[in-house]
Enzyme design. Structure first.
Site, PDB file in Angstrom:
ATOM      1  CD1 TRP A 133     -31.556  37.220   8.770  1.00  0.00           C
ATOM      2  CD2 TRP A 133     -32.845  35.407   9.020  1.00  0.00           C
ATOM      3  NE1 TRP A 133     -31.296  36.375   7.720  1.00  0.00           N
ATOM      4  CE2 TRP A 133     -32.074  35.248   7.841  1.00  0.00           C
ATOM      5  CE3 TRP A 133     -33.738  34.391   9.375  1.00  0.00           C
ATOM      6  CZ2 TRP A 133     -32.161  34.112   7.034  1.00  0.00           C
ATOM      7  CZ3 TRP A 133     -33.810  33.270   8.562  1.00  0.00           C
ATOM      8  CH2 TRP A 133     -33.037  33.129   7.420  1.00  0.00           C
ATOM      9  CG  ASP A 134     -27.409  37.448   9.779  1.00  0.00           C
ATOM     10  OD1 ASP A 134     -28.474  37.994   9.440  1.00  0.00           O
ATOM     11  OD2 ASP A 134     -26.451  37.301   9.016  1.00  0.00           O
ATOM     12  CD  GLU A 184     -31.374  40.015   1.701  1.00  0.00           C
ATOM     13  OE1 GLU A 184     -30.318  40.193   1.070  1.00  0.00           O
ATOM     14  OE2 GLU A 184     -31.611  40.513   2.809  1.00  0.00           O
TER      15      GLU A 184
HETATM   16  C1  BGC Z   1     -28.578  37.730   3.576  1.00  0.00           C
HETATM   17  C2  BGC Z   1     -29.457  37.911   4.782  1.00  0.00           C
HETATM   18  C3  BGC Z   1     -28.590  38.279   5.967  1.00  0.00           C
HETATM   19  C4  BGC Z   1     -27.743  39.503   5.655  1.00  0.00           C
HETATM   20  C5  BGC Z   1     -26.802  39.859   6.776  1.00  0.00           C
HETATM   21  C6  BGC Z   1     -27.747  38.977   3.346  1.00  0.00           C
HETATM   22  O1  BGC Z   1     -26.873  38.779   2.285  1.00  0.00           O
HETATM   23  O2  BGC Z   1     -29.356  37.489   2.432  1.00  0.00           O
HETATM   24  O3  BGC Z   1     -30.164  36.719   5.049  1.00  0.00           O
HETATM   25  O4  BGC Z   1     -29.392  38.557   7.062  1.00  0.00           O
HETATM   26  O5  BGC Z   1     -26.975  39.240   4.506  1.00  0.00           O
HETATM   27  O6  BGC Z   1     -25.915  38.829   7.016  1.00  0.00           O
END
Ligand code: BGC
Length: 903
Positions: free
Chosen positions: A462-463, A601
């Site tokens: 989603w970044d 997360e």
């Molecule tokens: C973050 C996510 C992100 C991913 C990739 C994770 O540490 O919590 O929001 O999409 O890294 O950058």
């Protein structure tokens, strides 16, 4: 000017300056405390000096050849120029430059230099060196070439990775009788290798004890990385090696290298080596090394005079590739070329006589083609490749391209050399990761870690949401090509939804070549060295991010054609997913979306539950309601035939339209008695956590999830967060839009200022910023509650997160493109306050006291805007008549006329 003069020795820093009141000279000594680190000493030193200086002068540099600001401090040479600039954010010059140019000019040249260069002095090892290689990666959107030394082969201190956008491969590893399939962004054959030998000696291998000094400088204005290295071999021979690399920004299949040697105390025979090495594996990320990483199968090696060609393919995805090189040394008359072909590698060398003190240069040009973007024979493509005449030609070509790029995308900040450098670095890496004219030919999007390393296996998350606005502002078509990556995987997303019992399209949390789910089911906890279950795939909000990106692109460009052909179909399919995931509860008369995770997360499920997933994640529900609102709007706006055609394509019927309206207004949110918006249903039943307790034990508690799991506990039990979640929608949406959505959902907020303040405080106290994406979102949220100090602190931590590798080693595995994009966005959209999320641009600056001006331009609905924003005024010019809204007031603008508005 107000200079601060420094004389630095191993034990103290002597400093002098003119007192601002009585103009007397103050002369003081700061004694370095050997019990503390250099960083702690410097912070302490900073707290002792006034803050009104605009330049630092180093009075006793020791190594004028590499740079005029290198001193010996705590018994090691350090570049006090870089150190002071990073500490005080003002230019720092050496006394010789001042003598040569005068203080004013030396300072102004250095200010310019510092804003355009990313530099490292001295040699480093391990993850630190890996991280610096990520930071000095060059590339052009087609490939990323890590900023390793040319002499490097993959080992624990050096990792010369090369990646081509979209080239993935899946490999299976059997671990404990389980077949684990991983899809990697493939580390391509290493063609940047060059090294030397003297007389009959061994090939130089980057032994740290033989490198007496080294300076690495990435010139972001021209795209050239220069490494100047002084080598003192064990046999006493000394040599200066200067290497340069540059990516071709236009003819994106190409990069060029230059290798210059200068024997300092000997004459004799020298050889310069060049290789194309297809024996490479994916080896950048230590925790992945137990998995199979051999993706490249070499098919053929060829040599024709100064040209070498290696043909290969990826093991399972069957992407064919050809890598070619051409070496030349027009200024060395007696050079003898020899070539050796091995099964997976080609090695060439040029041997010639050298005379002490003279310089000898070998140049190498590399071309890379893959079957993904090239029709026809790849061997022919490489063979017929039109290499630059020489390295100088490649550099002037790159300079011309970068000049054009910077004219479009540069953000100029006056008043802070560090912020200027790091903002440009973010912009530079955004460009290395994707370019409009390159992505036009590719079926690829931007990975969370760019084309800079192998973390997250190069996957797309989603970044995209954090970086796409930057691309859209400057190169709208680039955003479109990246969105097409998602459109091309709509079929896979539909399949994924179906396999999970849903309708519509469910995009995977981690996406690679095919758009199937690439998240793993386990994740390594470095504290326990165990692989813990990983539910992160339940972050279904990735589909909402894609919808948001489509909407933003459409709003900023009015690209009706895109909406008609691709955008609407994706939006409807994503909406259909959420309709099918929403369940009506007749008792509460509310809809529930269950079995999801929000961006935080740390929360993968309810305490003790067998199955992962949460109910009514606030961010997910608010963004779903937003999406349905946007679709209802489009249903009114788009021509009938466009709507009916798209409804048909997305299998969207009248019932879906009705459901959408009712779900939009009745999705469930939870609030506590103080009007705090619960991150998900049941959030307030979770325990509070005492961060101080863990801080005392562990120091850094940003990854509280790992700490708790290592103690047999679970983050699911507590009210804590890795990153912004409940309030994330306030980053995406205008505050008015956010409030309107809550109202439409039946949760009107009476006192919005109090609501935002209380919620920001509540969640900040519970957030550990375990993701680099966290601080920057909170920096913007802190502005909303007028906490400028906090906002600035979080902004700077976000801005420096890769530069200082604040997660202690993750930059080694690639840059964090999301935070880079978000940081740039906060500068233009929040500090300068230029908000492009409505029908017209609206400006409401929150200008940092620390800066003087922010200058940038952008394209919005086909009109180019040139902004210069300062503490009290906004100057804007456009190329057409239009209007903007400044602090709620309409301001008409006449094309090609500059207007300054005080605020
Ligand atoms: C973050 C996510 C992100 C991913 C990739 C994770 O540490 O919590 O929001 O999409 O890294 O950058």
């Amino acid at each position: 000017m107000k200079p601060l003069y420094l004389t630095v020795t191993d034990k103290h820093i002597r400093y002098s300056y003119e007192d601002s009141d009585d103009k007397s000279t103050i002369d003081k000594v700061y004694n370095i405390n050997s019990a503390k680190t250099l960083g702690e000493n410097l912070d302490n030193f900073k707290s002792k000096i006034p803050s009104y200086f605009d330049v630092v002068v180093i009075l006793n540099p020791i190594d004028v050849e590499l740079r005029d600001t290198i001193v010996s401090c705590v018994n090691q040479p350090i570049d006090m120029g870089l150190t002071m600039e990073n500490l005080l954010h003002i230019p720092t010059v050496g006394v010789h430059d001042v003598a040569r140019l005068g203080l004013k000019q030396a300072a102004s040249l250095e200010e310019e230099h510092a804003g355009w260069h990313l530099e490292y002095y001295g040699s480093y090892s391990g993850k630190r060196q890996y991280g610096q290689e990520s930071m000095q990666t060059i590339g052009n959107g087609y490939f990323g070439l890590r900023g390793a030394y040319l002499e490097a082969k993959a080992n624990d201190d050096n990792y010369p990775g090369t990646y081509v956008a979209g080239v993935f491969d899946q490999l299976t590893t059997n671990i404990n009788n389980h077949d684990i399939v991983n899809e990697d962004l493939v580390n391509m054959p290493n063609a940047q290798y060059m090294s030397f030998s003297i007389d009959d000696g061994d090939v130089f291998k980057l032994a740290p004890d033989e490198i007496t000094n080294v300076y690495r400088s990435l010139d972001m204005r021209t795209g050239v990385l220069t490494i100047t290295m002084l080598v003192s071999l064990h046999n006493g021979k000394r040599i200066k090696v200067t290497t340069k690399k540059v990516a071709d920004m236009k003819n994106y299949h190409n990069y060029s290298l230059q290798y210059t040697v200068q024997p300092l105390n000997f004459s004799g025979q020298m050889k310069i080596y060049s290789e194309i090495d297809g024996s490479v594996t994916n080896w950048n990320v230590e925790r992945y090394r137990s998995f199979n990483g051999k993706h490249i199968i070499v098919d053929k090696t060829l040599v024709d005079g100064d040209r070498a060609i290696l043909m290969a393919h990826t093991k399972n995805s069957k992407v064919n590739m050809s890598v070619g090189s051409k070496i030349q040394c027009p200024d060395i008359d007696d050079a003898v070329l020899s070539s050796n072909r091995f099964q997976e590698r080609i090695s060439q060398s040029l041997e010639f006589h050298v005379v002490e003190g003279r310089s000898y240069t070998v140049e190498k040009s590399v071309s890379m083609y893959t079957s993904l973007e090239t029709d026809g024979d790849l061997e022919d493509a490489v063979y017929g490749h039109d290499y630059h005449k020489n390295f100088a030609d490649a550099v002037s070509n790159s300079m011309r391209c970068w000049q054009k790029i910077w004219r479009n995308e540069d953000i100029e900040v006056v008043g802070d050399v560090t912020a200027q450098k790091l903002l440009r670095m973010n912009e530079f890496h955004a460009t290395v990761s994707a370019q409009q004219h390159v992505n036009k030919d590719l079926d690829a999007s931007i990975g969370a870690r760019g084309l800079h390393g192998e973390a997250y296996r190069g996957h797309i998350f989603w970044d995209e949401l954090f970086i796409l606005p930057y691309y859209t502002m400057h190169f709208p078509n680039l955003a479109k090509y990246l969105l097409m990556y998602r459109y091309n995987r709509l079929g896979a997303a539909k399949k994924y939804a179906k396999a999970n019992g849903y309708k519509g399209a469910m995009y995977p949390w981690q996406s690679g070549m095919y758009g199937d789910e690439q998240s793993q089911l386990t994740h390594l906890n470095p504290i326990t060295n165990q692989w813990d279950p990983d539910n992160s795939r339940k972050q279904r909000h990735v589909s909402l991010a894609i919808a948001y990106n489509i909407w933003n692109y459409y709003n900023m460009t009015n690209d009706d054609e895109f909406m008609k052909e691709y955008g609407l179909e994706m939006l409807l399919n994503i909406a259909k997913l959420w309709i099918s995931m929403s369940e009506y509860d007749p008792e509460t008369k509310r809809y529930t979306i269950a079995n999801v995770m929000g961006p935080d997360e740390f929360h993968e499920g309810y305490p003790g539950a067998d199955e992962g997933g949460l109910k009514n994640n606030a961010y997910t529900n608010i963004m779903t309601s937003w999406l349905f609102g946007r679709l209802e709007y489009l249903m009114q706006k788009e021509p009938d035939e466009v709507i009916s055609e798209n409804l048909k394509r997305a299998d969207f019927n009248e019932d879906d339209l009705d459901d959408m309206e009712s779900i939009r207004k009745n999705l469930k949110l939870e609030f506590n008695k103080d009007d705090i918006l619960g991150q998900f249903e049941g959030y307030f039943k979770l325990k509070d956590i005492d961060f101080d307790y863990y801080r005392r034990q562990y120091g850094d508690i940003s990854r509280m999830d790992r700490i708790l799991k290592s103690e047999g506990d679970s983050p699911d039990e507590y009210q804590l967060a890795k990153q912004a979640d409940s309030l994330m929608a306030l980053y995406n949406l205008r505050e008015d839009t956010f409030m309107d959505i809550l109202k439409d959902m039946g949760y009107p907020i009476k006192d919005r200022t109090k609501f935002i303040k209380d919620n920001v405080n509540y969640y900040l106290q519970r957030t550990t910023h375990g993701s680099t994406l966290s601080r920057i979102v909170y920096s913007m949220l802190a502005l909303k509650v007028n906490d400028y100090d906090l906002s600035w602190k979080l902004f700077y931590q976000a801005l420096t997160s890769d530069y200082y590798d604040i997660q202690g080693g993750t930059t080694a595995e690639g840059i964090h493109l999301g935070v880079m994009g978000a940081t740039v966005n906060v500068v233009t959209s929040d500090f300068a306050g230029v908000d492009f999320r409505g029908d017209e641009i609206s400006v409401d600056p929150h200008f940092p006291d620390q800066w003087q001006t922010i200058k940038f331009n952008l394209t919005f609905k086909g009109i180019r805007y040139y902004f210069t924003v300062s503490k009290d005024s906004i100057t804007v010019a456009t190329d057409h008549d239009t209007q903007i809204v400044v602090k709620g007031e309409q301001v008409p603008l006449t094309g090609d006329e500059e207007k300054t508005i005080s605020y």
